[in-house]
Motif scaffolding. Structure first.
Motif, short mmCIF file in Angstrom:
data_model
loop_
_atom_site.label_atom_id
_atom_site.label_comp_id
_atom_site.label_asym_id
_atom_site.label_seq_id
_atom_site.Cartn_x
_atom_site.Cartn_y
_atom_site.Cartn_z
N PHE A 11 0.84 -1.20 0.00
CA PHE A 11 0.00 0.00 0.00
C PHE A 11 0.87 1.25 0.00
CE2 PHE A 11 -2.34 3.51 1.71
CZ PHE A 11 -3.59 3.39 1.13
N ARG A 14 2.66 1.78 -3.45
CA ARG A 14 1.75 2.18 -4.54
C ARG A 14 1.20 3.58 -4.33
NH1 ARG A 14 -0.21 -3.50 -5.03
NH2 ARG A 14 1.39 -4.37 -6.38
N TYR A 47 1.11 6.99 5.87
CA TYR A 47 0.64 5.94 4.97
C TYR A 47 1.77 5.52 4.02
CZ TYR A 47 -3.99 7.64 6.43
OH TYR A 47 -5.09 8.03 7.16
N VAL A 53 -1.79 2.18 8.17
CA VAL A 53 -2.62 1.87 7.00
C VAL A 53 -3.94 2.59 7.22
CG1 VAL A 53 -3.78 0.04 5.71
CG2 VAL A 53 -1.52 -0.38 6.70
N LEU A 56 -10.55 1.90 5.50
CA LEU A 56 -11.03 1.62 4.16
C LEU A 56 -11.61 2.86 3.49
CD1 LEU A 56 -11.58 -0.32 1.85
CD2 LEU A 56 -13.71 -0.97 2.98
N ALA A 59 -8.79 4.94 2.25
CA ALA A 59 -8.15 4.29 1.11
C ALA A 59 -9.01 4.46 -0.14
CB ALA A 59 -7.90 2.81 1.40
N ALA A 71 -8.60 -1.64 -5.03
CA ALA A 71 -7.93 -2.94 -5.01
C ALA A 71 -6.49 -2.85 -5.50
CB ALA A 71 -8.71 -3.94 -5.87
N LEU A 73 -4.34 -0.60 -4.81
CA LEU A 73 -3.48 -0.19 -3.69
C LEU A 73 -3.12 -1.36 -2.78
CD1 LEU A 73 -5.23 3.17 -2.80
CD2 LEU A 73 -2.95 2.91 -3.80
N PHE A 74 -3.92 -2.41 -2.78
CA PHE A 74 -3.71 -3.52 -1.86
C PHE A 74 -3.27 -4.82 -2.54
CE2 PHE A 74 -6.64 -0.74 0.45
CZ PHE A 74 -6.02 -0.66 1.68
N ASP A 76 -1.47 -7.88 -3.85
CA ASP A 76 -0.22 -8.38 -3.28
C ASP A 76 0.80 -8.86 -4.31
OD1 ASP A 76 -1.53 -10.66 -4.04
OD2 ASP A 76 -1.39 -11.65 -2.11
#
Length: 109
Positions: A11, A14, A47, A53, A56, A59, A71, A73-74, A76
């Motif tokens: 996160f 990005r 952040y 973090v 939500l 974000a 999605a 940003l998270f 994997d």
């Protein structure tokens, strides 16, 4: 010893990449999503450094301002992140066609 960018959480990496790509300072980005002037830069910095973090809702606001799906940003993995970005830029009909192909188990390409 400073933390290498590659060692930061997904996160954080990005978010920093997208903010810099947009040409925004941490303060500007924070203000654009409704943070108070005096808290905007420190919070975005937290952040981006991986110290915190965001919730939500925050974000989602960041993703909307930076014009990416939350999605992204998270995600994997880099391949998945690239897929999320590419998919989000397609029309609804194109998205549906790709989704049908994937659900049928056929390889795309």
């Amino acid at each position: 010893m400073p933390v290498e960018v590659r060692d930061l959480p997904v996160f954080a990496r990005r978010l920093r990449f997208l903010r810099e790509r947009a040409g925004l300072t941490q303060r500007e980005l924070g203000r654009r999503i409704g943070m108070q002037e005096n808290a905007a830069s420190p919070r975005i910095n937290q952040y981006e450094s991986g110290t915190h973090v965001p919730r939500l809702e925050t974000a989602q606001a960041l993703a909307k301002e930076l014009k990416v799906p939350v999605a992204y940003l998270f995600a994997d993995g880099e391949r998945l992140a690239r897929m999320i970005l590419a998919y989000s830029q397609l029309s609804a009909a194109e998205q549906e066609a790709i989704l049908r192909e994937i659900e049928r188990g056929n390889r795309v390409g």
